[in-house]
Design a protein around this motif. Structure first.
Motif, PDB file in Angstrom:
ATOM      1  N   ALA A  58       7.498  22.092  88.061  1.00 43.46           N
ATOM      2  CA  ALA A  58       7.776  22.031  89.497  1.00 43.46           C
ATOM      3  C   ALA A  58       8.174  23.404  90.018  1.00 43.46           C
ATOM      4  CB  ALA A  58       8.874  21.016  89.774  1.00 43.46           C
ATOM      5  N   LEU A  59       8.982  24.119  89.256  1.00 41.20           N
ATOM      6  CA  LEU A  59       9.382  25.470  89.661  1.00 41.20           C
ATOM      7  C   LEU A  59       8.194  26.423  89.599  1.00 41.20           C
ATOM      8  CD1 LEU A  59      12.910  25.769  87.994  1.00 41.20           C
ATOM      9  CD2 LEU A  59      12.346  25.220  90.373  1.00 41.20           C
ATOM     10  N   ALA A  60       7.296  26.206  88.630  1.00 41.46           N
ATOM     11  CA  ALA A  60       6.088  27.034  88.560  1.00 41.46           C
ATOM     12  C   ALA A  60       5.202  26.794  89.776  1.00 41.46           C
ATOM     13  CB  ALA A  60       5.313  26.726  87.276  1.00 41.46           C
ATOM     14  N   ALA A  61       5.109  25.542  90.214  1.00 37.03           N
ATOM     15  CA  ALA A  61       4.339  25.228  91.421  1.00 37.03           C
ATOM     16  C   ALA A  61       4.964  25.892  92.641  1.00 37.03           C
ATOM     17  CB  ALA A  61       4.261  23.720  91.621  1.00 37.03           C
ATOM     18  N   ALA A  62       6.282  25.854  92.706  1.00 31.32           N
ATOM     19  CA  ALA A  62       6.977  26.500  93.821  1.00 31.32           C
ATOM     20  C   ALA A  62       6.748  28.006  93.804  1.00 31.32           C
ATOM     21  CB  ALA A  62       8.469  26.185  93.748  1.00 31.32           C
ATOM     22  N   THR A  63       6.859  28.604  92.636  1.00 34.01           N
ATOM     23  CA  THR A  63       6.647  30.044  92.500  1.00 34.01           C
ATOM     24  C   THR A  63       5.220  30.427  92.880  1.00 34.01           C
ATOM     25  OG1 THR A  63       8.303  30.191  90.741  1.00 34.01           O
ATOM     26  CG2 THR A  63       6.701  31.977  90.878  1.00 34.01           C
ATOM     27  N   ALA A  64       4.274  29.559  92.559  1.00 32.65           N
ATOM     28  CA  ALA A  64       2.875  29.818  92.889  1.00 32.65           C
ATOM     29  C   ALA A  64       2.637  29.811  94.388  1.00 32.65           C
ATOM     30  CB  ALA A  64       1.978  28.783  92.214  1.00 32.65           C
ATOM     31  N   GLY A  65       3.497  29.076  95.117  1.00 33.44           N
ATOM     32  CA  GLY A  65       3.354  29.037  96.564  1.00 33.44           C
ATOM     33  C   GLY A  65       3.010  27.678  97.133  1.00 33.44           C
ATOM     34  N   ALA A  66       3.216  26.602  96.361  1.00 37.88           N
ATOM     35  CA  ALA A  66       2.952  25.257  96.881  1.00 37.88           C
ATOM     36  C   ALA A  66       3.907  24.946  98.021  1.00 37.88           C
ATOM     37  CB  ALA A  66       3.107  24.222  95.776  1.00 37.88           C
ATOM     38  N   ASP A  67       3.390  24.244  99.034  1.00 37.13           N
ATOM     39  CA  ASP A  67       4.209  23.813 100.160  1.00 37.13           C
ATOM     40  C   ASP A  67       4.810  22.434  99.945  1.00 37.13           C
ATOM     41  OD1 ASP A  67       3.498  26.043 102.095  1.00 37.13           O
ATOM     42  OD2 ASP A  67       1.502  25.227 101.669  1.00 37.13           O
ATOM     43  N   PRO A 124      15.653  29.368  97.035  1.00 35.39           N
ATOM     44  CA  PRO A 124      15.805  29.926  98.386  1.00 35.39           C
ATOM     45  C   PRO A 124      14.591  29.568  99.237  1.00 35.39           C
ATOM     46  CG  PRO A 124      15.162  31.634  96.835  1.00 35.39           C
ATOM     47  CD  PRO A 124      15.433  30.413  96.021  1.00 35.39           C
ATOM     48  N   PRO A 125      14.771  29.485 100.543  1.00 38.95           N
ATOM     49  CA  PRO A 125      13.617  29.194 101.405  1.00 38.95           C
ATOM     50  C   PRO A 125      12.674  30.389 101.457  1.00 38.95           C
ATOM     51  CG  PRO A 125      15.593  29.639 102.709  1.00 38.95           C
ATOM     52  CD  PRO A 125      16.041  29.583 101.276  1.00 38.95           C
ATOM     53  N   PRO A 126      11.390  30.149 101.708  1.00 38.68           N
ATOM     54  CA  PRO A 126      10.784  28.818 101.867  1.00 38.68           C
ATOM     55  C   PRO A 126      10.558  28.167 100.519  1.00 38.68           C
ATOM     56  CG  PRO A 126       9.100  30.502 102.049  1.00 38.68           C
ATOM     57  CD  PRO A 126      10.404  31.238 101.892  1.00 38.68           C
ATOM     58  N   ARG A 127      10.802  26.897 100.444  1.00 40.08           N
ATOM     59  CA  ARG A 127      10.590  26.148  99.203  1.00 40.08           C
ATOM     60  C   ARG A 127       9.747  24.923  99.505  1.00 40.08           C
ATOM     61  NH1 ARG A 127      12.991  21.409  99.459  1.00 40.08           N
ATOM     62  NH2 ARG A 127      14.859  21.090 100.703  1.00 40.08           N
ATOM     63  N   PRO A 128       9.141  24.322  98.490  1.00 40.45           N
ATOM     64  CA  PRO A 128       8.305  23.143  98.730  1.00 40.45           C
ATOM     65  C   PRO A 128       9.134  21.924  99.148  1.00 40.45           C
ATOM     66  CG  PRO A 128       7.860  24.112  96.575  1.00 40.45           C
ATOM     67  CD  PRO A 128       9.107  24.740  97.083  1.00 40.45           C
ATOM     68  N   LEU A 129       8.514  21.059  99.917  1.00 40.28           N
ATOM     69  CA  LEU A 129       9.086  19.752 100.207  1.00 40.28           C
ATOM     70  C   LEU A 129       8.737  18.795  99.068  1.00 40.28           C
ATOM     71  CD1 LEU A 129       8.238  19.266 104.001  1.00 40.28           C
ATOM     72  CD2 LEU A 129      10.383  20.072 102.981  1.00 40.28           C
ATOM     73  N   ILE A 130       9.623  17.837  98.840  1.00 40.74           N
ATOM     74  CA  ILE A 130       9.440  16.870  97.761  1.00 40.74           C
ATOM     75  C   ILE A 130       8.832  15.592  98.332  1.00 40.74           C
ATOM     76  CG2 ILE A 130      10.551  15.620  95.880  1.00 40.74           C
ATOM     77  CD1 ILE A 130      10.817  18.638  95.673  1.00 40.74           C
ATOM     78  N   ILE A 152       5.386  19.298  96.799  1.00 38.19           N
ATOM     79  CA  ILE A 152       5.353  18.910  95.394  1.00 38.19           C
ATOM     80  C   ILE A 152       5.384  17.392  95.333  1.00 38.19           C
ATOM     81  CG2 ILE A 152       6.756  18.804  93.300  1.00 38.19           C
ATOM     82  CD1 ILE A 152       7.468  21.707  93.751  1.00 38.19           C
ATOM     83  N   GLY A 153       4.381  16.803  94.678  1.00 42.22           N
ATOM     84  CA  GLY A 153       4.286  15.355  94.611  1.00 42.22           C
ATOM     85  C   GLY A 153       4.842  14.789  93.313  1.00 42.22           C
ATOM     86  N   LEU A 154       5.724  13.796  93.456  1.00 41.95           N
ATOM     87  CA  LEU A 154       6.283  13.078  92.315  1.00 41.95           C
ATOM     88  C   LEU A 154       5.765  11.648  92.361  1.00 41.95           C
ATOM     89  CD1 LEU A 154       9.999  14.302  92.494  1.00 41.95           C
ATOM     90  CD2 LEU A 154       8.053  15.363  91.323  1.00 41.95           C
TER      91      LEU A 154
END
Length: 224
Positions: free
Chosen positions: A16-25, A54-60, A27-29
């Motif tokens: 999930a953190l890798a997806a955020a770092t990649a730039g995902a807006d 820190p922002p911007p971060r993905p929405l869950i 994240i689907g659970l």
């Protein structure tokens, strides 16, 4: 325009953190029965780690299939969900008790319930600002007996027709290699990927990063 990028089916904090770092807006659970399913406890841990960024971060986003509105509300509160995805046969009058943005999977079957959902989505109005609208169509492939994550391509032509009249995310068989072509064909609000960024059945940080790069490169190409 900057497309929304949703990476779905994440099961661990690290990915999930890798997806955020990649730039995902987004994240689907997945809370529905699936090899990608997470428990509420796992979702809580993932959501907490993402919210600490820190922002911007993905929405869950929590994905449900034919679950009751009450259970969805309980899980949304417990896990700290920020949007809900309905990927089953939920009726078009299904109540959104959470008040969170709602994504509804549309598989272009043409049945009466799907037609009613499309009318509800259209009536909810267009995008008025950055982020998720209150109600969005998520176009996926129609595969008998499956509720998503099949890797099969959606109908891009019909998805493009929908995207012209309602907020639409495109899913179904997207990969780093074809997502730019898909965006050019459909012009959606955003794109959603799951199996297309997996290697040997597991999410792959390199493929997630490549997917995001392909989307952003397509946007740059359109502006030039």
């Amino acid at each position: 325009m900057s497309r929304l990028i949703k990476i779905c089916g994440l099961r661990t904090i690290d990915l999930a953190l890798a997806a955020a770092t990649a730039g995902a807006d987004l994240i689907g659970l997945v809370f529905a029965p699936s090899r990608r399913q997470v428990t509420v406890a796992e979702a809580q841990a993932i959501a907490a780690a993402v919210r600490a960024l820190p922002p911007p971060r993905p929405l869950i986003v929590g994905l449900f299939v034919n679950e009751t509105a009450d259970v969805i509300g309980q899980i949304a509160l417990a896990a700290g969900l920020e949007a809900i995805q309905l990927s089953g046969d939920e009726p078009a009058d299904f109540p959104n008790q959470t008040g969170l943005p709602l994504l509804k999977a549309i598989r272009m079957t043409g049945d009466a319930n799907e037609t009613a959902w499309l009318a509800r989505i259209a009536a909810a109005g267009a995008v008025t600002g950055p982020g998720l609208p209150a109600l969005t169509a998520l176009v996926d492939a129609h595969v008998a007996g499956a509720y998503g994550g099949t890797g099969q391509r959606a109908d891009w032509e019909r998805a493009a027709q929908l995207a012209r009249r309602a907020p639409t995310l495109l899913a179904g068989g997207l990969t780093p290699d074809n997502v730019a072509q898909a965006i050019a064909a459909v012009d959606p609000l955003g794109v959603d990927v799951s199996s297309g960024v997996e290697r040997d059945g597991q999410k792959d940080a390199g493929l997630m990063a490549a997917f995001v790069r392909a989307v952003r490169a397509q946007e740059v190409g359109n502006r030039e």
